[in-house]
Enzyme design. Structure first.
Site, PDB file in Angstrom:
ATOM      1  CG  HIS A  34     -98.334  47.955  75.276  1.00  0.00           C
ATOM      2  ND1 HIS A  34     -99.639  47.669  74.928  1.00  0.00           N
ATOM      3  CD2 HIS A  34     -97.631  46.818  75.052  1.00  0.00           C
ATOM      4  CE1 HIS A  34     -99.716  46.417  74.512  1.00  0.00           C
ATOM      5  NE2 HIS A  34     -98.515  45.875  74.581  1.00  0.00           N
ATOM      6  CG  HIS A  67    -100.335  41.973  75.103  1.00  0.00           C
ATOM      7  ND1 HIS A  67     -99.433  41.905  74.054  1.00  0.00           N
ATOM      8  CD2 HIS A  67    -101.158  40.899  74.943  1.00  0.00           C
ATOM      9  CE1 HIS A  67     -99.688  40.838  73.325  1.00  0.00           C
ATOM     10  NE2 HIS A  67    -100.725  40.203  73.844  1.00  0.00           N
ATOM     11  N   GLY A 143     -93.762  37.745  72.187  1.00  0.00           N
ATOM     12  CA  GLY A 143     -92.714  37.214  73.042  1.00  0.00           C
ATOM     13  C   GLY A 143     -91.444  38.025  73.096  1.00  0.00           C
ATOM     14  N   GLY A 145     -89.160  41.659  71.733  1.00  0.00           N
ATOM     15  CA  GLY A 145     -89.089  42.939  71.055  1.00  0.00           C
ATOM     16  C   GLY A 145     -88.103  42.891  69.906  1.00  0.00           C
ATOM     17  N   GLY A 146     -88.172  43.887  69.049  1.00  0.00           N
ATOM     18  CA  GLY A 146     -87.203  44.018  67.971  1.00  0.00           C
ATOM     19  C   GLY A 146     -87.422  43.120  66.777  1.00  0.00           C
ATOM     20  N   GLY A 177     -95.787  45.314  67.105  1.00  0.00           N
ATOM     21  CA  GLY A 177     -94.767  44.467  66.498  1.00  0.00           C
ATOM     22  C   GLY A 177     -94.115  45.125  65.297  1.00  0.00           C
ATOM     23  N   GLY A 198     -91.898  49.728  70.869  1.00  0.00           N
ATOM     24  CA  GLY A 198     -90.889  49.609  71.907  1.00  0.00           C
ATOM     25  C   GLY A 198     -89.534  50.024  71.406  1.00  0.00           C
TER      26      GLY A 198
END
Length: 225
Positions: A34, A67, A143, A145-146, A177, A198
């Site tokens: 991805h 994406h 926008g 990660g985490g 997400g 991720g």
């Protein structure tokens, strides 16, 4: 039973070793790669362009799932398609004519996806479902990660799963997400086909019996049980 695809997001990878990261993910059992493309306009960060997809394409046999968090998006479809993307996913807000955008993506022999932000209503896409191959449900705002998983994203998944199954549309449902071993079972139970993750994969601790990526991917697959 649906096959669950694991799609590690290289947004959280070691960018100094990106090619090796992708090779390691394939060996670890990932199903897709991805790639999050951000322009600093549609979303705050700036990430990569088509040249990165082109560089990664010879390094893996896995589908590259791109994406596109960019606007206007139409002018960039050709470059990503020719770079080797297998799937291009766009946002309804990223151009004036979503149906035409999806037609353009498919004209390059690439699968067409639509991403729905937490605040984007399902009604935006229901009339053009036959034009798409994938729907990406954002369970965070795009926008960064985490971020923390937004639970009400699951209601969109449930509604779409019912519509897709009843109408027999060949559409995959993807979620991105806050996906980890706690939220993955919830997403799968709601009807998801593809888990994008991720932080949960790249942040995995080393395990004595297997590489960290394999351990993390295995843990997400365990949510199927």
């Amino acid at each position: 039973m649906r096959k669950i695809h694991i799609a590690p997001s290289i947004l959280s990878a070691d960018w100094s070793q990106l090619g090796q990261e992708v090779k390691d993910l394939e060996k670890a059992g990932a199903d897709w790669i991805h790639v999050d493309v951000m322009d600093g306009h549609f979303v705050p960060p700036i990430t990569v362009g088509a040249q990165v997809v082109r560089a990664l394409r010879p390094l893996t046999t896995l589908p590259i799932d791109v994406h596109l968090m960019i606007t206007p998006v139409d002018a960039h479809i050709e470059s990503f398609a020719k770079a080797g993307a297998n799937i291009l996913t766009v946002h309804p807000e990223a151009g004036p004519h979503l149906h035409r955008t999806l037609q353009t993506i498919r004209s390059y022999g690439v699968k067409a996806g639509v991403a729905l932000n937490p605040a984007t209503p399902l009604e935006t896409i229901l009339s053009i479902l036959p034009a798409m191959d994938l729907i990406l449900i954002m369970s965070v705002n795009p926008g960064y990660g985490g971020q923390t998983f937004i639970p009400y994203a699951l209601e969109k998944v449930r509604i779409l799963r019912q519509i897709i199954d009843e109408q027999k549309f060949p559409i995959l449902l993807e979620i991105d997400g806050g996906i980890n071993t706690e939220t993955a079972p919830l997403a799968i139970a709601a009807g998801i086909d593809v888990l994008v993750s991720g932080t949960a994969i790249f942040g995995a601790e080393k395990n004595s019996s297997m590489p960290s990526y394999a351990h993390a991917i295995s843990g997400l697959r365990g949510a199927e049980k």
